[in-house]
Scaffold this motif. Sequence first.
Motif, PDB file in Angstrom:
ATOM      1  N   THR A 267       0.864  -1.183   0.000  1.00 32.98           N
ATOM      2  CA  THR A 267       0.000   0.000   0.000  1.00 32.98           C
ATOM      3  C   THR A 267       0.901   1.233   0.000  1.00 32.98           C
ATOM      4  O   THR A 267       1.241   1.760   1.050  1.00 32.98           O
ATOM      5  CB  THR A 267      -0.907   0.008   1.253  1.00 32.98           C
ATOM      6  N   PRO A 268       1.327   1.678  -1.177  1.00 36.24           N
ATOM      7  CA  PRO A 268       2.270   2.803  -1.235  1.00 36.24           C
ATOM      8  C   PRO A 268       1.540   4.141  -1.118  1.00 36.24           C
ATOM      9  O   PRO A 268       0.304   4.178  -1.190  1.00 36.24           O
ATOM     10  CB  PRO A 268       2.882   2.653  -2.617  1.00 36.24           C
ATOM     11  N   PRO A 269       2.289   5.237  -0.961  1.00 38.08           N
ATOM     12  CA  PRO A 269       1.650   6.560  -0.991  1.00 38.08           C
ATOM     13  C   PRO A 269       0.945   6.768  -2.337  1.00 38.08           C
ATOM     14  O   PRO A 269       1.328   6.160  -3.342  1.00 38.08           O
ATOM     15  CB  PRO A 269       2.814   7.533  -0.845  1.00 38.08           C
ATOM     16  N   ILE A 270      -0.054   7.620  -2.338  1.00 33.50           N
ATOM     17  CA  ILE A 270      -0.874   7.893  -3.522  1.00 33.50           C
ATOM     18  C   ILE A 270      -0.020   8.270  -4.750  1.00 33.50           C
ATOM     19  O   ILE A 270      -0.336   7.903  -5.869  1.00 33.50           O
ATOM     20  CB  ILE A 270      -1.839   9.076  -3.208  1.00 33.50           C
ATOM     21  N   SER A 271       1.071   8.979  -4.498  1.00 30.83           N
ATOM     22  CA  SER A 271       1.871   9.507  -5.605  1.00 30.83           C
ATOM     23  C   SER A 271       2.593   8.414  -6.403  1.00 30.83           C
ATOM     24  O   SER A 271       3.102   8.663  -7.489  1.00 30.83           O
ATOM     25  CB  SER A 271       2.895  10.501  -5.056  1.00 30.83           C
TER      26      SER A 271
ATOM     27  N   ARG B 151      11.777   0.384  -0.785  1.00 26.99           N
ATOM     28  CA  ARG B 151      11.101   0.470   0.515  1.00 26.99           C
ATOM     29  C   ARG B 151      10.875  -0.939   1.056  1.00 26.99           C
ATOM     30  O   ARG B 151      10.470  -1.833   0.316  1.00 26.99           O
ATOM     31  CB  ARG B 151       9.729   1.135   0.368  1.00 26.99           C
ATOM     32  N   ARG B 152      11.073  -1.093   2.365  1.00 24.85           N
ATOM     33  CA  ARG B 152      10.717  -2.384   2.936  1.00 24.85           C
ATOM     34  C   ARG B 152       9.200  -2.451   3.124  1.00 24.85           C
ATOM     35  O   ARG B 152       8.511  -1.436   3.020  1.00 24.85           O
ATOM     36  CB  ARG B 152      11.452  -2.627   4.253  1.00 24.85           C
ATOM     37  N   ASP B 153       8.683  -3.625   3.399  1.00 26.45           N
ATOM     38  CA  ASP B 153       7.249  -3.843   3.578  1.00 26.45           C
ATOM     39  C   ASP B 153       6.870  -3.459   5.013  1.00 26.45           C
ATOM     40  O   ASP B 153       7.115  -4.206   5.945  1.00 26.45           O
ATOM     41  CB  ASP B 153       6.937  -5.331   3.317  1.00 26.45           C
ATOM     42  N   LEU B 154       6.281  -2.293   5.164  1.00 26.67           N
ATOM     43  CA  LEU B 154       6.025  -1.781   6.514  1.00 26.67           C
ATOM     44  C   LEU B 154       4.967  -2.599   7.257  1.00 26.67           C
ATOM     45  O   LEU B 154       4.848  -2.514   8.467  1.00 26.67           O
ATOM     46  CB  LEU B 154       5.566  -0.319   6.443  1.00 26.67           C
ATOM     47  N   GLU B 155       4.205  -3.376   6.510  1.00 26.85           N
ATOM     48  CA  GLU B 155       3.162  -4.154   7.181  1.00 26.85           C
ATOM     49  C   GLU B 155       3.632  -5.549   7.582  1.00 26.85           C
ATOM     50  O   GLU B 155       2.883  -6.330   8.126  1.00 26.85           O
ATOM     51  CB  GLU B 155       1.922  -4.221   6.299  1.00 26.85           C
TER      52      GLU B 155
END
Length: 737
Positions: free
Chosen positions: A56-60, A112-116
Amino acid sequence: MRMPFFFSLFSSSKNDGFRLSIPFLIPFFFFSNPLLAKVKIGKEKKSKYEVLFICTPPISVKSVHLAGSFNLWNKTSLPMHSMRNRNQWYLSLWLKPGKYSYKFVFNGRVWRRDLENPRKEPDGFGGWNSVVIVVGKKTKVFLKRGDNQILATMIEHIPSFPGPEDRIVFQDIDSSGNALLRIQCGENDISKIQAFVLENRSYYPLKILLQKDGEEFWEGKIPFYRDFHYYFCIQDGSKVVYLSAKGVSKRKGPPFFFSRRRIQSFETPRWLWKRVFYQIFPDRFYNGNPAKDPPGTRPWGSKPTFHTFFGGDLEGVLAKIDYLKGLGINALYFNPIFKAPSCHKYDGEDYFEVDPHFGGNQVFQKLAKKLKEEDIPFILDGVFNHTGVKFFAFQDILKNQEKSPYRDWYHIHRFPVKVTMPPPYEAWWGFAHHPQLNHKNPKVKAYLMKVARHWIEKGASGWRLDVPNEVFHAFWKDFRKQVKGVRRNAYIVGEIWEDGRSWLQGDEFDGIMNYQWRNHVIHFFLEGSENASEFARFLTYQSLRYPQVTLTAMMNMLSNHDVPRILTVGKGRIKKVKQAVVFLLTAKGVPTIYYGDEVGMTGGKDPMNRKCFPWNRKKWNERLFRFYKKLISIRKKHLLFALGDEEYILLREMPRLLIIRRSWKGEVSYILFNNQAKPQKLELPLKNWENKWTIWMDLIKEKKWSLVTLENGQKGLFLALDPFQSMILKGMPNRKT
Ligand SMILES: [Ca+2]
Ligand SMILES: [Ca+2]
């Protein structure tokens, strides 16, 4: 909220067997797992496993690629797919059992690592890689008990209470005061885990409670009643490692600390232990004063619509206290009673006034006094998320529009404000008649806190909170302080339909309405869509997920005003429903009976689940009524049911037979459910020390069973159960003849 996509992909982790241990089966478990965040291990094919990655990345972000040890960190070879209308990307890969590290690549360049995914390891560049470990049913080649190897990366223990919301509770205290220590590790990897307590230099064994999704949960009960330091000794075959505050190592490191004070600072009301609640929907329970009926009141017992009034009131409750006492009820939960235009009163007009049609404040005071004399505490329904449109602040906005001093009490989108669909303001589920309050406004907050305190001062013993998930956590933290400030043992229970852990951290609610529990009760007892092992897994899982003190404060119910009545859910199959009733009244948590269930009321969704109570006794199911009465009395007689430890005994050849062993302070009860249309005979072996009871009484049928020697030479009971029979067996004190 999950998309159907996930359900179809991962609905298949069921048909695992369970293993026999003598004399009991230790339940082995798989679950669909919220603990492992968004990486999911799915189906198995040719010894590969389907692994679903979700980002789920930032909207941008316009593109997302997956890169990891499985594709040599190539940042373009594995593009992820975006889901329509959602800012979520997914990709599934078929991977062999093993350990993989990975990252997401945004817009072709940002790693980016998987923050979840909580599992991570250093990436060698000062950051982290996410880690997924693929293990499954067939991966005994990968993880094996007794192979002298231990997969250290899978071992986890968080020395705090209750710990991160997405995990199980790793430190806790049970109702007998034992310290509970839990460890998570790879499934089928480890043969022995012990906790070593430094203060008394003793080892305590941990045992497996649950297996699922490649993970295994162990628990140790430590009868040590002060704070202590500890580490774990973990063994597989000849391999021994230690888990201490520094992690897993061949050597003992600095110990963990167990603080009782921290855990005991979370208290839930003890008075709940002895209570059986009864939920009253006031307009439909009993009409005690027809003179105050609202205009248009319909004849008692006619068919309800969403808007019908039937004239039930608080004088009606006063008039029926003897009925409630006769049934054995000793606590009440009232649906909203404050002044409001509707029959359900979830559209509050005045939070300081009991609805005049219900008798007003005067009758309330009279009722509160009477209930206090009778030792029947009651809780009220708190609708703090939204008001009705007749509420003074909203009325002022309608009248004065932009100039209203209350314009910031709600979330107004535009003026002029009118009660229309769609409403020009935030409203609960978009319903114009339920405008949502602005809880960030200090004046709104102060007003609601005053309401919360006021009714506790007037005699209420707590609050059931309507849709609290729509209000932010900080509000409820303050709410708890305010309410408990007035009455230390007030009961705060939230209407949460899903996992309630984030409200059960010790500073918000005591318990939640246990909807998940109800769902599984229906799956096992009524629908048969779950077997005994699956049901036991759920119950074990819930006891690992929630702090122990909250388990005795869960509002357990089979029916209420928001769901179909249990007899309707059970399609009138009274024997199955009776089993659910036995479970309700013997399970940990606060049993709550929805008015009329006890006489056999039926009804599907609202408004049919809110029919008038049939006071004409000819319309009752008398046998069901007597059954409820008996079970309520059994519940209140034995604190064991409210507090006892649970152990699930599952027999491989009898998947529809559930046996629950409850034990507390030297008392024991075996509760059996034969959930099938055929009779069942079985040998129930007892633990050695339980042989002191030579006669066991089934508290339901009041039939005695004698201790016998079983086929294997052990002592136990030889039992015969009828189709859909339940038994509550209790050892009887031996009397000299
Ligand atoms: Ca191993
Ligand atoms: Ca009335």
